[in-house]
Design a protein around this motif. Structure first.
Motif, mmCIF file in Angstrom:
data_model
loop_
_atom_site.group_PDB
_atom_site.id
_atom_site.type_symbol
_atom_site.label_atom_id
_atom_site.label_comp_id
_atom_site.label_asym_id
_atom_site.label_seq_id
_atom_site.Cartn_x
_atom_site.Cartn_y
_atom_site.Cartn_z
ATOM 1 N N GLU A 85 0.850 -1.193 0.000
ATOM 2 C CA GLU A 85 0.000 0.000 0.000
ATOM 3 C C GLU A 85 0.883 1.240 0.000
ATOM 4 O O GLU A 85 1.724 1.409 0.884
ATOM 5 C CB GLU A 85 -0.907 0.004 1.236
ATOM 6 C CG GLU A 85 -1.773 1.246 1.364
ATOM 7 C CD GLU A 85 -2.782 1.400 0.236
ATOM 8 O OE1 GLU A 85 -2.701 2.415 -0.488
ATOM 9 O OE2 GLU A 85 -3.645 0.517 0.066
ATOM 10 N N ILE A 86 0.699 2.092 -1.009
ATOM 11 C CA ILE A 86 1.469 3.332 -1.102
ATOM 12 C C ILE A 86 0.537 4.535 -1.136
ATOM 13 O O ILE A 86 0.950 5.636 -1.470
ATOM 14 C CB ILE A 86 2.420 3.319 -2.322
ATOM 15 C CG1 ILE A 86 1.641 3.114 -3.617
ATOM 16 C CG2 ILE A 86 3.506 2.272 -2.148
ATOM 17 C CD1 ILE A 86 2.484 3.225 -4.877
ATOM 18 N N GLY A 87 -0.739 4.315 -0.787
ATOM 19 C CA GLY A 87 -1.723 5.394 -0.776
ATOM 20 C C GLY A 87 -1.544 6.302 0.427
ATOM 21 O O GLY A 87 -0.625 6.153 1.217
ATOM 22 N N LEU A 95 0.769 -1.490 -4.852
ATOM 23 C CA LEU A 95 1.813 -1.734 -5.839
ATOM 24 C C LEU A 95 2.185 -3.215 -5.889
ATOM 25 O O LEU A 95 2.414 -3.836 -4.854
ATOM 26 C CB LEU A 95 3.039 -0.890 -5.474
ATOM 27 C CG LEU A 95 4.251 -0.940 -6.383
ATOM 28 C CD1 LEU A 95 3.927 -0.441 -7.783
ATOM 29 C CD2 LEU A 95 5.376 -0.095 -5.768
ATOM 30 N N VAL A 96 2.232 -3.753 -7.093
ATOM 31 C CA VAL A 96 2.609 -5.152 -7.310
ATOM 32 C C VAL A 96 4.142 -5.257 -7.340
ATOM 33 O O VAL A 96 4.807 -4.463 -7.992
ATOM 34 C CB VAL A 96 2.031 -5.674 -8.652
ATOM 35 C CG1 VAL A 96 2.491 -7.105 -8.928
ATOM 36 C CG2 VAL A 96 0.515 -5.571 -8.663
ATOM 37 N N ALA A 97 4.691 -6.231 -6.625
ATOM 38 C CA ALA A 97 6.132 -6.541 -6.651
ATOM 39 C C ALA A 97 6.994 -5.340 -6.275
ATOM 40 O O ALA A 97 8.021 -5.084 -6.903
ATOM 41 C CB ALA A 97 6.534 -7.100 -8.013
ATOM 42 N N ALA A 98 6.605 -4.621 -5.235
ATOM 43 C CA ALA A 98 7.308 -3.399 -4.832
ATOM 44 C C ALA A 98 8.793 -3.617 -4.563
ATOM 45 O O ALA A 98 9.608 -2.759 -4.858
ATOM 46 C CB ALA A 98 6.651 -2.809 -3.584
ATOM 47 N N ARG A 99 9.146 -4.772 -3.997
ATOM 48 C CA ARG A 99 10.549 -4.993 -3.624
ATOM 49 C C ARG A 99 11.300 -5.880 -4.602
ATOM 50 O O ARG A 99 12.415 -6.303 -4.312
ATOM 51 C CB ARG A 99 10.613 -5.574 -2.212
ATOM 52 C CG ARG A 99 10.100 -4.581 -1.182
ATOM 53 C CD ARG A 99 10.274 -5.072 0.211
ATOM 54 N NE ARG A 99 9.436 -6.229 0.461
ATOM 55 C CZ ARG A 99 9.551 -7.031 1.499
ATOM 56 N NH1 ARG A 99 10.468 -6.814 2.396
ATOM 57 N NH2 ARG A 99 8.746 -8.042 1.656
#
Length: 194
Positions: A85-87, A95-99
């Motif tokens: 979650e980046i909201g 966001l998918v696959a953030a890392r």
């Protein structure tokens, strides 16, 4: 923002790790000292565009801010609960696959409650972005041109053009979007709606 995520403590940690005072970070980000102080005390919840502006001054990407700096090994599948979650606590952008290391695009599951928007400032960043409205409707302004898109409608534009998203409907709008380069994995002077 994710339940239990301490935005204020994370911002303070990153600011101190870079040897910056609240005043210096505020100056670099173009915000007031009190804005930085209130965020660090968790007295206010910053909008995504405000947080991005502050993180760009560090520079730290939004995904690194929320997911930490530890990369995860590449993998092909992600369950709903594994999206980052980046909201901003009002808008939800997962966001998918953030890392995932060396990610070359951002894929985001976006949710806009009725009346919400990305802020009064038009956003601009390098790259391209596009998306499909899954439910509800969204007003999108791109370089002075405006359209209201509904379920099944789509958009695609050069992200260097000033843009803004606003839910003008009476129900939640859901969008699945993609952008390249991956705005949320690189620091720098980029801003993005999602």
């Amino acid at each position: 923002m994710e339940a239990g995520f301490d935005v204020g403590a994370r911002l303070r940690q990153l600011r101190l790790a870079r040897g910056l005072s609240q005043r210096e970070l505020a100056k670099r980000a173009g915000v007031t000292n009190s804005t930085i102080s209130l965020i660090e005390q968790n007295s206010v919840s910053p909008s995504v565009s405000s947080l991005k502006k502050i993180l760009d001054a560090l520079p730290v990407s939004i995904s690194a801010f929320f997911a930490g700096d530890e990369p995860s090994p590449p993998r092909p599948f992600y369950r709903a609960g594994e999206l980052t979650e980046i909201g901003d606590g009002h808008l939800s952008w997962r966001l998918v696959a953030a890392r995932q290391p060396d990610r070359r695009m951002s894929i985001i599951h976006e949710r806009y409650p009725p009346g919400s928007d990305t802020g009064v400032e038009m956003l601009e960043h390098d790259g391209e972005e596009g998306g499909v409205v899954i439910a509800g409707e969204i007003e999108i302004t791109v370089s002075g041109e405006m359209a209201v898109l509904g379920e099944g409608d789509a958009y695609y534009f050069d992200s260097r053009l000033p843009h803004r998203f606003r839910n003008v409907g009476d129900r939640e709008c859901v969008i699945v979007s993609a952008s390249t380069p991956p705005t949320f994995s690189d620091g720098g002077q980029e801003q993005h709606h999602a």
